[in-house]
Design an enzyme around this catalytic site. Structure first.
Site, PDB file in Angstrom:
ATOM      1  N   ASP A  54      -7.108  57.253  25.464  1.00  0.00           N
ATOM      2  CA  ASP A  54      -8.193  58.090  24.656  1.00  0.00           C
ATOM      3  C   ASP A  54      -9.494  57.673  24.985  1.00  0.00           C
ATOM      4  O   ASP A  54      -9.907  56.673  24.778  1.00  0.00           O
ATOM      5  CB  ASP A  54      -7.757  57.920  23.150  1.00  0.00           C
ATOM      6  CG  ASP A  54      -8.858  58.704  22.247  1.00  0.00           C
ATOM      7  OD1 ASP A  54      -9.222  59.797  22.831  1.00  0.00           O
ATOM      8  OD2 ASP A  54      -9.182  58.483  21.179  1.00  0.00           O
ATOM      9  N   GLU A  66      -6.388  61.737  27.781  1.00  0.00           N
ATOM     10  CA  GLU A  66      -6.806  63.081  26.717  1.00  0.00           C
ATOM     11  C   GLU A  66      -8.122  63.593  27.284  1.00  0.00           C
ATOM     12  O   GLU A  66      -9.022  62.614  27.812  1.00  0.00           O
ATOM     13  CB  GLU A  66      -7.309  62.583  25.415  1.00  0.00           C
ATOM     14  CG  GLU A  66      -7.471  63.777  24.303  1.00  0.00           C
ATOM     15  CD  GLU A  66      -7.340  63.477  22.891  1.00  0.00           C
ATOM     16  OE1 GLU A  66      -6.368  63.310  22.354  1.00  0.00           O
ATOM     17  OE2 GLU A  66      -8.542  62.979  22.472  1.00  0.00           O
ATOM     18  N   ASP A 103      -8.319  55.403  17.597  1.00  0.00           N
ATOM     19  CA  ASP A 103      -8.282  55.515  19.091  1.00  0.00           C
ATOM     20  C   ASP A 103      -7.099  54.929  19.754  1.00  0.00           C
ATOM     21  O   ASP A 103      -6.472  55.530  20.500  1.00  0.00           O
ATOM     22  CB  ASP A 103      -9.523  54.526  19.687  1.00  0.00           C
ATOM     23  CG  ASP A 103     -10.956  55.201  19.023  1.00  0.00           C
ATOM     24  OD1 ASP A 103     -11.535  56.014  19.524  1.00  0.00           O
ATOM     25  OD2 ASP A 103     -11.262  54.260  18.077  1.00  0.00           O
TER      26      ASP A 103
END
Length: 169
Positions: free
Chosen positions: A12, A72, A144
């Site tokens: 992420d 992502e 996160d």
């Protein structure tokens, strides 16, 4: 690690905080391996922050030896400067696993939420709760890290389609 397992690194990306999560996948069974958050020094110049992120990511890859990575896709916001900085961090996050020879898949945030929670507009708390159900041994200390595990789970569910898409290129 089970010899039949595939080890996936979920990422992420962020310039202030980059979450990472590692899972093993055997068939449809998911197993938590590790997760964490990389925190580049906020007051350091941009180049140093990106170099720190790169070094730390390479360390995670060397330590856990994933076979595949998933990142992502970033949300583009109204502030062009913030979007550009996030794009720079995302470039490092894509580069590090590719540099180590890993195939890297990318997933939209809506797909990650839909894959993990069942709804593309899910809240972060819902994602974190579902990660706890899907990976009972997971211990993400930050959103996160939880999001990175969600990216890894999404890749586990979609990796066949991602491999076919790469082969078509």
């Amino acid at each position: 690690m089970d010899l039949n397992a595939i080890r996936i690194l979920g990422l992420d990306p962020g310039l202030r905080r980059t979450g990472w999560g590692v899972i093993d996948v055997t068939g449809s069974r998911l197993a938590f391996v590790a997760c964490g958050t990389i925190l580049p020094p906020e007051q350091a110049p941009m180049g140093e922050r990106l170099a720190h992120l790169h070094r730390e990511l390479l360390g995670v890859i060397e330590r856990f030896s994933p076979q595949e990575a998933a990142v992502e896709e970033t949300f583009v916001n109204m502030n062009p400067s913030s979007t550009l900085k996030l794009g720079q961090a995302r470039g490092v996050v894509l580069l590090a696993p590719a540099q180590m020879g890993l195939p890297v898949a990318e997933y939209a945030a809506l797909l990650v939420k839909k894959s993990v929670v069942g709804a593309g507009r899910a809240e972060k708390a819902q994602v974190r709760m579902m990660i706890g159900i899907l990976l009972p041994k997971a211990t993400p200390e930050t959103e996160d890290a939880s999001d990175a595990l969600a990216v890894a789970v999404t890749h586990a569910h979609h990796r066949g389609a991602a491999a076919r898409a790469r082969a078509a290129l």
